[in-house]
Design a protein around this motif. Structure first.
Motif, short mmCIF file in Angstrom:
data_model
loop_
_atom_site.label_atom_id
_atom_site.label_comp_id
_atom_site.label_asym_id
_atom_site.label_seq_id
_atom_site.Cartn_x
_atom_site.Cartn_y
_atom_site.Cartn_z
N ILE A 17 4.81 -5.79 -16.60
CA ILE A 17 6.36 -5.33 -16.78
C ILE A 17 6.23 -3.78 -16.54
CG2 ILE A 17 8.48 -5.57 -17.86
CD1 ILE A 17 8.10 -8.32 -18.70
N GLY A 18 6.83 -3.15 -15.57
CA GLY A 18 6.92 -1.91 -15.43
C GLY A 18 8.06 -1.16 -16.37
N VAL A 19 7.92 -0.09 -16.41
CA VAL A 19 8.80 1.01 -17.13
C VAL A 19 9.31 2.26 -16.62
CG1 VAL A 19 7.20 2.46 -18.27
CG2 VAL A 19 8.92 1.52 -19.53
N ASP A 20 10.45 2.39 -16.80
CA ASP A 20 11.16 3.64 -16.45
C ASP A 20 11.64 3.44 -15.10
OD1 ASP A 20 10.84 4.85 -19.00
OD2 ASP A 20 9.25 5.93 -18.38
N SER A 21 10.72 3.56 -14.18
CA SER A 21 11.14 3.56 -12.52
C SER A 21 10.83 2.10 -12.13
CB SER A 21 10.03 4.41 -11.85
OG SER A 21 10.53 5.91 -12.20
N ASP A 22 11.22 1.70 -11.02
CA ASP A 22 11.14 0.23 -10.33
C ASP A 22 9.69 0.31 -9.80
OD1 ASP A 22 11.09 -2.01 -9.13
OD2 ASP A 22 12.81 -1.89 -7.95
N GLN A 23 8.71 -0.20 -10.71
CA GLN A 23 7.29 0.18 -10.28
C GLN A 23 6.82 -0.81 -9.21
OE1 GLN A 23 5.37 0.63 -14.20
NE2 GLN A 23 5.12 2.66 -13.57
N TYR A 24 7.54 -2.08 -9.11
CA TYR A 24 7.34 -2.90 -7.98
C TYR A 24 7.57 -2.09 -6.65
CZ TYR A 24 7.95 -7.01 -4.57
OH TYR A 24 7.86 -7.69 -3.59
N GLN A 25 8.34 -1.28 -6.28
CA GLN A 25 8.63 -0.37 -5.19
C GLN A 25 7.73 0.82 -5.14
OE1 GLN A 25 10.69 -1.54 -3.40
NE2 GLN A 25 12.72 -2.30 -4.05
N GLN A 26 6.99 1.16 -6.22
CA GLN A 26 6.03 2.32 -6.06
C GLN A 26 4.84 2.20 -4.92
OE1 GLN A 26 6.98 5.19 -7.35
NE2 GLN A 26 8.89 4.38 -8.62
N GLU A 27 4.82 3.11 -3.96
CA GLU A 27 3.72 2.86 -3.10
C GLU A 27 2.32 2.88 -3.71
OE1 GLU A 27 4.35 5.39 0.26
OE2 GLU A 27 6.21 4.77 0.73
N ALA A 28 2.19 3.80 -4.65
CA ALA A 28 0.80 3.95 -5.38
C ALA A 28 0.41 2.67 -5.87
CB ALA A 28 0.96 5.20 -6.08
N LEU A 29 1.35 1.70 -6.47
CA LEU A 29 1.26 0.54 -7.01
C LEU A 29 1.23 -0.73 -6.07
CD1 LEU A 29 3.00 1.32 -10.11
CD2 LEU A 29 0.58 1.47 -9.82
N ALA A 30 1.37 -0.39 -4.68
CA ALA A 30 1.58 -1.63 -3.71
C ALA A 30 0.54 -2.49 -3.80
CB ALA A 30 1.79 -0.90 -2.55
N ALA A 31 -0.60 -2.16 -4.30
CA ALA A 31 -1.84 -3.14 -4.25
C ALA A 31 -1.60 -4.20 -5.27
CB ALA A 31 -3.25 -2.51 -4.54
N TYR A 32 -0.71 -3.92 -6.26
CA TYR A 32 -0.53 -4.75 -7.28
C TYR A 32 0.84 -5.27 -7.58
CZ TYR A 32 -4.26 -1.46 -8.57
OH TYR A 32 -5.53 -0.81 -8.75
N LYS A 33 1.82 -5.10 -6.82
CA LYS A 33 3.21 -5.19 -6.69
C LYS A 33 3.41 -6.94 -6.87
CE LYS A 33 5.72 -4.76 -3.05
NZ LYS A 33 6.47 -4.20 -1.96
N ASP A 34 2.41 -7.68 -6.44
CA ASP A 34 2.87 -9.11 -6.51
C ASP A 34 2.86 -9.65 -8.15
OD1 ASP A 34 3.37 -9.34 -3.87
OD2 ASP A 34 1.21 -10.29 -3.47
N TYR A 35 2.09 -8.61 -8.83
CA TYR A 35 2.01 -9.19 -10.36
C TYR A 35 3.02 -8.24 -11.21
CZ TYR A 35 -1.87 -11.81 -8.48
OH TYR A 35 -2.47 -12.93 -7.79
N ILE A 36 3.92 -7.50 -10.62
CA ILE A 36 4.81 -6.77 -11.44
C ILE A 36 6.10 -7.48 -11.35
CG2 ILE A 36 6.06 -4.63 -11.66
CD1 ILE A 36 3.83 -3.22 -9.90
N LEU A 37 6.23 -8.21 -12.45
CA LEU A 37 7.48 -9.19 -12.31
C LEU A 37 8.82 -8.56 -12.43
CD1 LEU A 37 8.44 -12.03 -13.17
CD2 LEU A 37 8.52 -11.61 -15.48
N THR A 38 8.86 -7.32 -12.99
CA THR A 38 10.19 -6.83 -13.19
C THR A 38 9.88 -5.13 -13.85
OG1 THR A 38 12.47 -6.54 -13.93
CG2 THR A 38 10.75 -7.42 -15.48
#
Length: 349
Positions: free
Chosen positions: A256-277
């Motif tokens: 679960i990310g924090v502050d920004s919508d980390q599912y949408q962050q390009e730098a974290l795209a490789a992990y986005k499928d596991y960022i629930l919210t």
């Protein structure tokens, strides 16, 4: 004086701009090609530990600056912190921005508190803002958030998503501000399912030790929690949180990310499928709101509180997999309603 300002959906436009933020160092300024006289200078921000490119707290502030620059067409500046800097260094940075004619000047993070108090008194014609701390002063605006409320919603989501009945919390630094995240998260978990265990861990005791700027520390902490059967890990750790997300994705458990919508962050795209919210904190909206008030010659004053009712905090819904978790969407919606109408009182410690 204690005031509450409504963001009127600024978060949507600001969040989209946040995707453009990328890591860089030093000091940068952006000019629309104007003359650059003192009268032409607009918003300046001084970053917190971790700097621009953290895909979280600082990048959210940058998104607010980018929105203000685009709308008002003026020169802006954003300044990076330095490793091991002192309050005197921060004071010099803020004073330099004010001296150049930037207005407002915003310190991003509670660490700017002492410097802000000292500098604001010397530049009474400049509006100063500070994120995550309250500093008294006629020309200082304190931008603070109800992080515990967004964290409560994150706790509800975690309790619904866990299959092992064990979830983790990784805090960057063991300080009162991050205690708010932990308190809200744990309460949200327990109110949803009292049988779920929460494993909390802080990376460092002080910010100087790298708690907000060390992805390797975040990764190691998350790996330890996952070994203890945590299958959802919530992080409030700035740049260090990237390591938490990486560890969760590698283990194929939820982060679960924090502050920004980390599912949408390009730098974290490789992990986005596991960022629930992500537990959202509209730092960008607050930064923009202060800039807009100064531009309109009606500077916000006192303490501005951004909470769930004002859309200043919230929970992202970008990952479509959220809807696949039985009962999660309804439970979060019910909790949000309860917090707003006052039937749920969220702890801050």
């Amino acid at each position: 004086m204690r005031l509450t300002s409504k963001l009127t959906r600024v978060a949507v436009g600001v969040a989209s701009l946040a995707l453009a933020a990328t890591a860089c160092g030093g000091t940068s300024s952006e000019n629309d090609g104007g003359g650059g006289s003192k009268e032409d200078l607009g918003l300046a921000i001084a970053y917190d530990i971790g700097g621009k490119g953290d895909q979280s707290f600082n990048d959210a502030a940058y998104a607010g600056l980018a929105k203000a620059k685009d709308e008002f067409g003026y020169k802006t500046a954003d300044v990076e912190p330095t490793e091991g800097e002192t309050d005197a260094d921060k004071e010099q940075r803020l004073a330099s921005l004010a001296r150049q004619g930037y207005n407002p000047v915003i310190g991003v993070g509670f660490a700017y508190g002492p410097a802000m108090k000292a500098v604001a008194a010397k530049y009474p014609d400049t509006t100063f803002g500070i994120v995550d701390s309250v500093v008294e002063g006629d020309n200082v605006t304190s931008l603070v958030f109800a992080e515990e409320q967004a964290s409560y919603l994150a706790g509800v989501a975690a309790a619904k998503a866990t299959k092992t009945k064990t979830v983790g919390f990784v805090g960057g630094v063991d300080i009162p501000l991050i205690h708010k995240f932990q308190a809200g998260f744990e309460q949200g978990v327990k109110d949803t399912d009292a049988k779920v265990k929460v494993i909390p861990q802080y990376l460092t005791q002080t910010a100087e030790e790298g708690g907000f700027s060390s992805p390797d520390k975040g990764k190691a902490a998350a790996e330890g929690q996952i070994e203890k059967k945590a299958d959802v890990v919530y992080q409030a750790a700035g740049l260090s949180g990237q390591g938490v997300i990486e560890a969760a994705a590698k283990a194929k458990v939820w982060a679960i990310g924090v502050d920004s919508d980390q599912y949408q962050q390009e730098a974290l795209a490789a992990y986005k499928d596991y960022i629930l919210t992500s537990a959202l904190k509209d730092v960008g909206g607050a930064v923009y709101a202060l800039a807009k008030s100064v531009q309109e010659d009606k500077p916000l004053t006192g303490t501005q509180v951004f909470d769930l009712k004002e859309d200043g905090v919230g929970l992202s819904e970008s990952n479509p997999k959220m809807a696949e978790v039985p009962g999660l969407t309804d439970a979060v919606a019910k909790a949000k309603e309860g917090i707003i109408d006052g039937s749920i009182k969220v702890r801050t410690e």
